[in-house]
Design a protein around this motif. Structure first.
Motif, PDB file in Angstrom:
ATOM      1  N   LYS A  77       0.834  -1.197   0.000  1.00  0.00           N
ATOM      2  CA  LYS A  77       0.000   0.000   0.000  1.00  0.00           C
ATOM      3  C   LYS A  77       0.868   1.246   0.000  1.00  0.00           C
ATOM      4  O   LYS A  77       1.943   1.259   0.578  1.00  0.00           O
ATOM      5  N   ILE A  78       0.396   2.287  -0.635  1.00  0.00           N
ATOM      6  CA  ILE A  78       1.011   3.604  -0.553  1.00  0.00           C
ATOM      7  C   ILE A  78       0.015   4.493   0.169  1.00  0.00           C
ATOM      8  O   ILE A  78      -1.130   4.636  -0.265  1.00  0.00           O
ATOM      9  N   VAL A  79       0.450   5.060   1.276  1.00  0.00           N
ATOM     10  CA  VAL A  79      -0.416   5.888   2.100  1.00  0.00           C
ATOM     11  C   VAL A  79       0.037   7.340   1.965  1.00  0.00           C
ATOM     12  O   VAL A  79       1.217   7.643   2.111  1.00  0.00           O
ATOM     13  N   LEU A  80      -0.900   8.229   1.667  1.00  0.00           N
ATOM     14  CA  LEU A  80      -0.606   9.651   1.566  1.00  0.00           C
ATOM     15  C   LEU A  80      -1.217  10.401   2.738  1.00  0.00           C
ATOM     16  O   LEU A  80      -2.337  10.105   3.156  1.00  0.00           O
ATOM     17  N   THR A  81      -0.464  11.382   3.241  1.00  0.00           N
ATOM     18  CA  THR A  81      -1.003  12.249   4.282  1.00  0.00           C
ATOM     19  C   THR A  81      -1.894  13.304   3.642  1.00  0.00           C
ATOM     20  O   THR A  81      -1.867  13.507   2.415  1.00  0.00           O
ATOM     21  N   LYS A  82      -2.637  14.005   4.462  1.00  0.00           N
ATOM     22  CA  LYS A  82      -3.483  15.077   3.965  1.00  0.00           C
ATOM     23  C   LYS A  82      -2.637  16.147   3.262  1.00  0.00           C
ATOM     24  O   LYS A  82      -3.020  16.657   2.209  1.00  0.00           O
ATOM     25  N   GLU A  83      -1.453  16.466   3.806  1.00  0.00           N
ATOM     26  CA  GLU A  83      -0.564  17.449   3.180  1.00  0.00           C
ATOM     27  C   GLU A  83      -0.063  16.969   1.820  1.00  0.00           C
ATOM     28  O   GLU A  83       0.031  17.758   0.884  1.00  0.00           O
ATOM     29  N   GLN A  84       0.264  15.692   1.702  1.00  0.00           N
ATOM     30  CA  GLN A  84       0.717  15.150   0.421  1.00  0.00           C
ATOM     31  C   GLN A  84      -0.398  15.209  -0.621  1.00  0.00           C
ATOM     32  O   GLN A  84      -0.148  15.493  -1.791  1.00  0.00           O
ATOM     33  N   ILE A  85      -1.619  14.953  -0.201  1.00  0.00           N
ATOM     34  CA  ILE A  85      -2.762  15.033  -1.111  1.00  0.00           C
ATOM     35  C   ILE A  85      -2.948  16.470  -1.589  1.00  0.00           C
ATOM     36  O   ILE A  85      -3.182  16.716  -2.777  1.00  0.00           O
ATOM     37  N   LYS A  86      -2.785  17.433  -0.684  1.00  0.00           N
ATOM     38  CA  LYS A  86      -2.875  18.843  -1.067  1.00  0.00           C
ATOM     39  C   LYS A  86      -1.775  19.197  -2.065  1.00  0.00           C
ATOM     40  O   LYS A  86      -2.032  19.878  -3.063  1.00  0.00           O
ATOM     41  N   GLU A  87      -0.533  18.760  -1.794  1.00  0.00           N
ATOM     42  CA  GLU A  87       0.595  19.014  -2.700  1.00  0.00           C
ATOM     43  C   GLU A  87       0.304  18.431  -4.083  1.00  0.00           C
ATOM     44  O   GLU A  87       0.575  19.073  -5.106  1.00  0.00           O
ATOM     45  N   LEU A  88      -0.219  17.215  -4.112  1.00  0.00           N
ATOM     46  CA  LEU A  88      -0.525  16.560  -5.381  1.00  0.00           C
ATOM     47  C   LEU A  88      -1.632  17.302  -6.130  1.00  0.00           C
ATOM     48  O   LEU A  88      -1.556  17.466  -7.351  1.00  0.00           O
ATOM     49  N   ALA A  89      -2.631  17.788  -5.419  1.00  0.00           N
ATOM     50  CA  ALA A  89      -3.718  18.535  -6.066  1.00  0.00           C
ATOM     51  C   ALA A  89      -3.193  19.821  -6.700  1.00  0.00           C
ATOM     52  O   ALA A  89      -3.556  20.151  -7.840  1.00  0.00           O
ATOM     53  N   ILE A  90      -2.315  20.529  -5.994  1.00  0.00           N
ATOM     54  CA  ILE A  90      -1.719  21.755  -6.540  1.00  0.00           C
ATOM     55  C   ILE A  90      -0.867  21.422  -7.761  1.00  0.00           C
ATOM     56  O   ILE A  90      -0.943  22.088  -8.790  1.00  0.00           O
ATOM     57  N   PHE A  91      -0.036  20.387  -7.644  1.00  0.00           N
ATOM     58  CA  PHE A  91       0.818  19.943  -8.745  1.00  0.00           C
ATOM     59  C   PHE A  91      -0.021  19.579  -9.965  1.00  0.00           C
ATOM     60  O   PHE A  91       0.272  20.004 -11.086  1.00  0.00           O
ATOM     61  N   ALA A  92      -1.091  18.813  -9.760  1.00  0.00           N
ATOM     62  CA  ALA A  92      -1.958  18.394 -10.864  1.00  0.00           C
ATOM     63  C   ALA A  92      -2.611  19.601 -11.533  1.00  0.00           C
ATOM     64  O   ALA A  92      -2.709  19.660 -12.760  1.00  0.00           O
ATOM     65  N   GLU A  93      -3.026  20.571 -10.750  1.00  0.00           N
ATOM     66  CA  GLU A  93      -3.631  21.784 -11.305  1.00  0.00           C
ATOM     67  C   GLU A  93      -2.616  22.551 -12.151  1.00  0.00           C
ATOM     68  O   GLU A  93      -2.928  23.003 -13.258  1.00  0.00           O
ATOM     69  N   GLU A  94      -1.386  22.687 -11.655  1.00  0.00           N
ATOM     70  CA  GLU A  94      -0.339  23.423 -12.374  1.00  0.00           C
ATOM     71  C   GLU A  94       0.127  22.694 -13.632  1.00  0.00           C
ATOM     72  O   GLU A  94       0.352  23.309 -14.660  1.00  0.00           O
ATOM     73  N   GLU A  95       0.277  21.379 -13.543  1.00  0.00           N
ATOM     74  CA  GLU A  95       0.799  20.593 -14.660  1.00  0.00           C
ATOM     75  C   GLU A  95      -0.270  20.291 -15.709  1.00  0.00           C
ATOM     76  O   GLU A  95       0.033  20.133 -16.885  1.00  0.00           O
ATOM     77  N   GLY A  96      -1.521  20.154 -15.274  1.00  0.00           N
ATOM     78  CA  GLY A  96      -2.633  19.984 -16.199  1.00  0.00           C
ATOM     79  C   GLY A  96      -2.721  18.648 -16.913  1.00  0.00           C
ATOM     80  O   GLY A  96      -3.339  18.567 -17.976  1.00  0.00           O
TER      81      GLY A  96
END
Length: 65
Positions: free
Chosen positions: A3-22
């Motif tokens: 399993k890969i477990v993400l923290t709430k902060e990692q999920i936020k970082e990924l959401a920002i990254f996904a928005e920027e990278e598109g």
């Protein structure tokens, strides 16, 4: 499969990254990235841990510390 477990902060970082990278999808995996010199001449330290990437060579990789 482990399993890969993400923290709430990692999920936020990924959401920002996904928005920027598109990109439409991202892969999350454990990886080891050796130290290297970036195109702008800065040195990037070795990284061992979780990363997210889209598979597009034109887009970045997010280190999920």
């Amino acid at each position: 499969m482990s399993k890969i477990v993400l923290t709430k902060e990692q999920i936020k970082e990924l959401a920002i990254f996904a928005e920027e990278e598109g990109q439409p999808t991202y892969t999350i995996t454990r990886a080891s990235i050796p130290a290297f010199e970036a195109e702008d001449g800065t040195n990037v330290d070795e990284y061992n841990g979780l990363i997210a990437f889209s598979g597009s060579e034109d887009h970045g990789v997010l280190q999920l510390d």
